[in-house]
Write an enzyme that holds these catalytic residues in place. Structure first.
Site, PDB file in Angstrom:
ATOM      1  CB  THR A  63      57.974  87.409  -7.464  1.00  8.65           C
ATOM      2  OG1 THR A  63      57.311  88.630  -7.790  1.00  8.65           O
ATOM      3  CG2 THR A  63      56.966  86.384  -6.993  1.00  8.65           C
ATOM      4  CB  CYS A  64      62.929  88.436  -9.117  1.00  9.87           C
ATOM      5  SG  CYS A  64      63.819  87.598  -7.831  1.00  9.87           S
ATOM      6  CG  ASP A  65      57.043  91.124 -12.002  1.00 11.13           C
ATOM      7  OD1 ASP A  65      56.663  90.456 -12.958  1.00 11.13           O
ATOM      8  OD2 ASP A  65      56.797  92.341 -11.891  1.00 11.13           O
TER       9      ASP A  65
END
Ligand SMILES: *Cc1c(COP(=O)(O)O)cnc(C)c1O
Length: 386
Positions: free
Chosen positions: A332-334
Site C-alpha cells: 500500500t501507499c502507507d
C-alpha cells in the site's frame, strides 16, 4: 539467519493443496487437522483445565465448527462472535463473554442468547451485568504483575487485585454467581513464570473473598501460550508444569481451571502465500534490497507492528542458493506499511517479482485483522484443507 529453506516444515497436505490449486495470492490456507491437533495437545498438556478457544485469533466458521466438534468451549468478545459460535453449533453454556468492555445492549443480547458466563473489571460493567444478566456466573479480571509478553496488552484490561476483591464481593451482594478471578499474561508470552505470578495474585484474591464469606469456584488463566516463530518458545509442557506447581503452592483447594488459548490453537495451522510485487534498491550501492509483497500490515500482517511477530518465510528457491539482506514491505501507499526493517531477514539474491513468499505459522491474528479494504487491497481470503 537463512529464511529461504525450501519448505521442509510445511505439511505435505498444505503443499499439495497449494501445488494443485495454485490459489490467487495473497491468501491464508488453514489446515484444520493441525487446528484439531493443537487443541488436543493443549488438552493433553493441561487435562485439568477446560479450554475456551479465544475466537478473535481466527474466527473462520470452519475453525469454530472444527473446535465445536472437538468439544471446545469459546471465549467471545462481541455479539458478532456469540452469533458466529451459536451458528456453528456451540451450546450457549459453552460461551464465556470475556470482554470487560461492553454496552448494556451487548450484555442483554448475550443473556437472551443463553450466555451465562461473563468477565468484568469495573464497577460500571458489573452494575450492567447485575441488571442485564441476573444470576450469571462472573469473574473479575485483574491486571497481572508480570514481565511483558511478545505482544502486550498494556494496561487496557484488568483492575488492581485489591479492587478485584472488592468488586467480586460486590458481585455476590448483587446476586451474581461468583466464579473467581481471571487474568491474561499478554499474548505470545514466552516466560512460564508469568502465570506463576498471576496465580499467586489470584489466590490472594480468593483467600480475601473466603474471609468475607464469598466462596470462589474457578480460576481463569487466560491465553498467551506462545508459538515458535523465528525464535523458539518453551513447550506447552513447561507452561503446564509452572501452572500446576503454582496452583499447588498457592491454593489450599484446587480451583476449577480454565484456559483461553487463541494463538496456540490456530497459529501453526495457517500458511499465507504471497507474491513478490517488486524487488528494488534505494541506491545503486545499497546492500539491502527492498522486497515488496502483495500482502502487508493492512491485509493480514497486523502483528508485524513494532516487528513484534517475526514470521518464518519460505521461497521456492533452493536452500543453498545465495542470499542477501532485505527490507520487507507491503503493497500500500502507507509509509508504515513496512513489515521488517530492523529484524534481519535474508532472502535469495535470485528472488524476482512474481515469485511466491510463504509466511509460516500465520493462522492466528491475520485474516481476523484484515477486514477493511484499505487502499483498495481486499481483505485476506482464507482457504481450508482437512
Ligand atoms: C485475545 C484473548 C485471548 C487469547 O490470547 P492468546 O494470546 O491468543 O492465547 C484469551 N482471552 C482473552 C480475554 C483475550 O482477549
Amino acid at each position: 539467519m537463512l529464511d529461504s529453506l525450501s519448505s521442509p516444515d510445511v505439511s505435505t497436505r498444505l503443499r499439495a493443496f497449494l501445488d494443485d490449486r495454485a490459489p490467487a495470492t495473497p491468501c491464508l490456507v488453514m489446515d484444520l487437522d493441525v487446528v484439531r491437533a493443537n487443541y488436543r495437545a493443549l488438552r493433553a498438556a493441561l487435562p485439568e483445565a477446560a479450554v475456551f478457544y479465544a475466537v478473535k485469533a481466527n474466527p473462520a466458521p470452519e475453525v469454530v465448527a472444527a473446535l465445536v466438534a472437538e468439544g471446545s468451549a469459546f471465549d467471545v468478545a462481541s455479539t458478532g462472535e456469540i452469533d458466529l459460535c451459536l451458528a456453528q453449533g456451540a451450546a450457549p453454556e459453552s460461551l464465556s463473554y470475556g470482554n470487560p468492555i461492553k454496552k448494556p445492549a451487548d450484555i442483554a443480547h448475550a443473556f437472551a442468547r443463553g450466555v451465562r458466563r461473563f468477565t468484568f473489571d469495573s464497577d460500571g460493567d458489573l452494575a450492567n451485568l447485575a441488571e442485564h444478566a441476573p444470576g450469571s456466573r462472573v469473574s473479575c479480571r485483574f491486571l497481572v504483575d508480570a514481565p511483558a509478553s511478545g505482544t502486550p496488552f498494556g494496561r487496557k484490561f484488568g483492575c488492581a487485585p485489591q479492587m478485584a476483591l472488592r468488586l467480586l464481593a460486590r458481585a455476590a451482594d448483587l446476586g451474581l454467581d461468583v466464579d473467581g478471578a481471571c487474568f491474561h499474561v499478554g499474548s505470545q508470552h514466552t516466560d512460564p513464570a508469568a502465570w506463576t505470578a498471576g496465580i499467586a495474585q489470584a489466590a490472594w484474591i480468593a483467600r480475601g473473598l473466603a474471609e468475607c464469606g464469598v466462596p470462589t469456584r474457578s480460576l481463569n488463566l487466560g491465553g498467551g501460550f506462545p508459538t515458535a516463530y523465528r525464535t523458539p518458545a518453551p513447550p506447552l509442557a513447561a507452561h503446564a508444569a509452572a501452572i500446576r506447581a503454582a496452583v499447588a503452592e498457592h491454593f489450599d483447594t484446587a480451583p476449577e481451571l480454565l484456559i483461553e488459548p487463541g494463538r496456540a490453537v490456530v497459529a501453526t495451522a495457517g500458511l499465507i502465500r504471497s507474491e513478490v510485487v517488486l524487488v528494488s534498491r534505494k541506491s545503486d550501492t545499497d546492500e539491502h534490497r527492498w522486497v515488496y509483497l502483495d500482502i502487508g500490515r493492512y491485509s493480514g500482517l497486523a502483528e508485524t507492528e513494532n516487528e513484534y511477530i517475526a514470521y518464518r518465510l519460505r521461497t521456492a528457491h533452493p536452500v543453498e542458493s545465495p542470499d542477501g539482506p532485505v527490507i520487507i514491505a507491503g503493497p500500500t501507499c502507507d509509509g508504515d506499511d513496512v513489515l521488517y526493517q530492523h529484524t534481519p531477514y535474508r532472502l535469495p539474491t535470485a528472488l524476482r517479482a512474481g515469485d511466491h513468499v510463504d509466511i509460516l505459522d500465520a493462522g492466528a491474528y491475520t485474516a481476523s485483522y484484515s477486514s477493511v479494504s484499505f487502499n483498495g487491497f481486499p481483505p485476506l481470503p482464507t482457504l481450508f484443507v482437512g
